[in-house]
Design an enzyme around this catalytic site. Sequence first.
Site, PDB file in Angstrom:
ATOM      1  N   PHE A  14       0.818  -1.212   0.000  1.00 29.52           N
ATOM      2  CA  PHE A  14       0.000   0.000   0.000  1.00 29.52           C
ATOM      3  C   PHE A  14       0.854   1.265   0.000  1.00 29.52           C
ATOM      4  O   PHE A  14       0.611   2.193  -0.766  1.00 29.52           O
ATOM      5  CB  PHE A  14      -0.931   0.002   1.214  1.00 29.52           C
ATOM      6  CG  PHE A  14      -1.978  -1.068   1.171  1.00 29.52           C
ATOM      7  CD1 PHE A  14      -3.052  -0.975   0.305  1.00 29.52           C
ATOM      8  CD2 PHE A  14      -1.894  -2.182   1.992  1.00 29.52           C
ATOM      9  CE1 PHE A  14      -4.025  -1.961   0.259  1.00 29.52           C
ATOM     10  CE2 PHE A  14      -2.863  -3.173   1.959  1.00 29.52           C
ATOM     11  CZ  PHE A  14      -3.923  -3.070   1.083  1.00 29.52           C
ATOM     12  N   GLU A 171     -11.357 -12.299  12.432  1.00 29.41           N
ATOM     13  CA  GLU A 171     -11.878 -12.590  11.096  1.00 29.41           C
ATOM     14  C   GLU A 171     -11.589 -14.027  10.693  1.00 29.41           C
ATOM     15  O   GLU A 171     -12.436 -14.699  10.082  1.00 29.41           O
ATOM     16  CB  GLU A 171     -11.301 -11.589  10.097  1.00 29.41           C
ATOM     17  CG  GLU A 171     -11.851 -10.183  10.314  1.00 29.41           C
ATOM     18  CD  GLU A 171     -11.189  -9.115   9.452  1.00 29.41           C
ATOM     19  OE1 GLU A 171     -11.825  -8.073   9.220  1.00 29.41           O
ATOM     20  OE2 GLU A 171     -10.044  -9.328   9.024  1.00 29.41           O
ATOM     21  N   ASP A 300       4.536  -0.473   7.775  1.00 27.03           N
ATOM     22  CA  ASP A 300       4.862  -1.336   8.911  1.00 27.03           C
ATOM     23  C   ASP A 300       6.350  -1.362   9.215  1.00 27.03           C
ATOM     24  O   ASP A 300       6.756  -1.852  10.270  1.00 27.03           O
ATOM     25  CB  ASP A 300       4.394  -2.772   8.637  1.00 27.03           C
ATOM     26  CG  ASP A 300       2.878  -2.905   8.666  1.00 27.03           C
ATOM     27  OD1 ASP A 300       2.234  -2.045   9.282  1.00 27.03           O
ATOM     28  OD2 ASP A 300       2.353  -3.850   8.073  1.00 27.03           O
ATOM     29  N   ALA A 316      -3.417  -0.434   6.634  1.00 26.79           N
ATOM     30  CA  ALA A 316      -3.282  -0.028   5.242  1.00 26.79           C
ATOM     31  C   ALA A 316      -3.515   1.470   5.027  1.00 26.79           C
ATOM     32  O   ALA A 316      -2.726   2.115   4.304  1.00 26.79           O
ATOM     33  CB  ALA A 316      -4.235  -0.858   4.377  1.00 26.79           C
TER      34      ALA A 316
END
Length: 433
Positions: A14, A171, A300, A316
């Site tokens: 990203f 998730e 990151d 992101a």
Amino acid sequence: MAKRKNIVIVGAGFGGLAAAQALAEAHADITVIDRRNFHLFQPLLYQVATAALSPADISAPIRSVLRRQANAHVMLDKVTGIDREKRVVLTEGRRAVPFDYLVLATGARHSYFGRDDWAPFAPGIKTLDDATRLRARILLAFERAELETDPAARRALLTFVVIGAGPTGVELAGSIAELARKSVTRDFRSIAPGDMTVVLIEAGPRILPSFRENLAQAAAQSLEEMGVTLRLAQPVTEVTAHTVTISGRVLPAATIIWAAGVKASAAGRWLGAETDRAGRVKVGPDFTTAGEPDIFVIGDTAACVDEGGKALPGVAPAAKQAGAWVGKLIAARLASTREPKPFRYRDKGAMATIGRKSAVVDLGRIRLTGGAGWLLWSAAHVWFLIGFRNRFSVATSWLWSYLTWERGARLITGQEIARARAPDIPIRQQDAA
């Protein structure tokens, strides 16, 4: 005319892509180096791992993304070091790529908090390879359980443990529960929905620690309604090929997944720069390291704090905003124009999905749970995918899955097929006592 400058961007995630695209009009030659030839939409990796999407749905060739940007060149290679004195980036292909400006956006990998020996037994998902291997591991567990006659071994094969209850862990747990109880079991003859156990382990007192407590509670309730067992405030003390130890209890499980922590890439070592405990390079408000005004570290890979001393989150949106800002800064310096205002992160909120009808969304004043949250989560993730084909493919796959409960990407490929013929879960009745 002044000689064109060389800008090297390492990493096409990203942040790296945002930096490259912000330099589209710059009078410079941009080289984007990545060891893979595609950009990956990491927030949906867990859906590849749980057979909801195929790898092509969440990835796009870097060359295709940048094809209309005449000043951008793509290099498929792996960076091995940086020679700061000679101003070159060194690669595995024995190339020395010169730079006038360097942007490091190399991302992060898994952190096992000093227990790297757990990595082979509890893989995480950071890459497409990770996701497809995990998908094969999950699907193989069902295939082998279908043929297993020993009750203890069968129970272990149908036990799925996720370690870490941040957004990725939540998730994953929800998606595995849906896969196990709704999608897969209809195709097997001897496996019933009640045979599966999905356990989500968190060392802290609650799931989703970065979310507001009421949203985290709503997510926990949704997971429990789906049949996920929550083990909170119980750190893992041991992981083996077939067991997880928590609170002194050994839990047999064939599938163990790590979602508990990350550490930065080797960029800090390449630069010889100061790093934090997670290996992220400590940078200033302009994302440069001490004494290197032409070397930027973002995403990151960077440890950056805002004006209030709050750390920039490793998500992101933060990487994209940092990449776009750094690109504009470099473009302004090249053109000798006014530099952009100091970087300020715009927090657009946080989202996590728990299943096909439930999600938690925190947009500041707007907070959603349940079906409304899931619709917004779905729309946001489809919108931020790169390319119309990916958006259409993902939306179609989700609609099909929603209407039919089918998971269209349930494929076991490559060397994993051979493993299906040679079970290696040595769990028998005496081991489960």
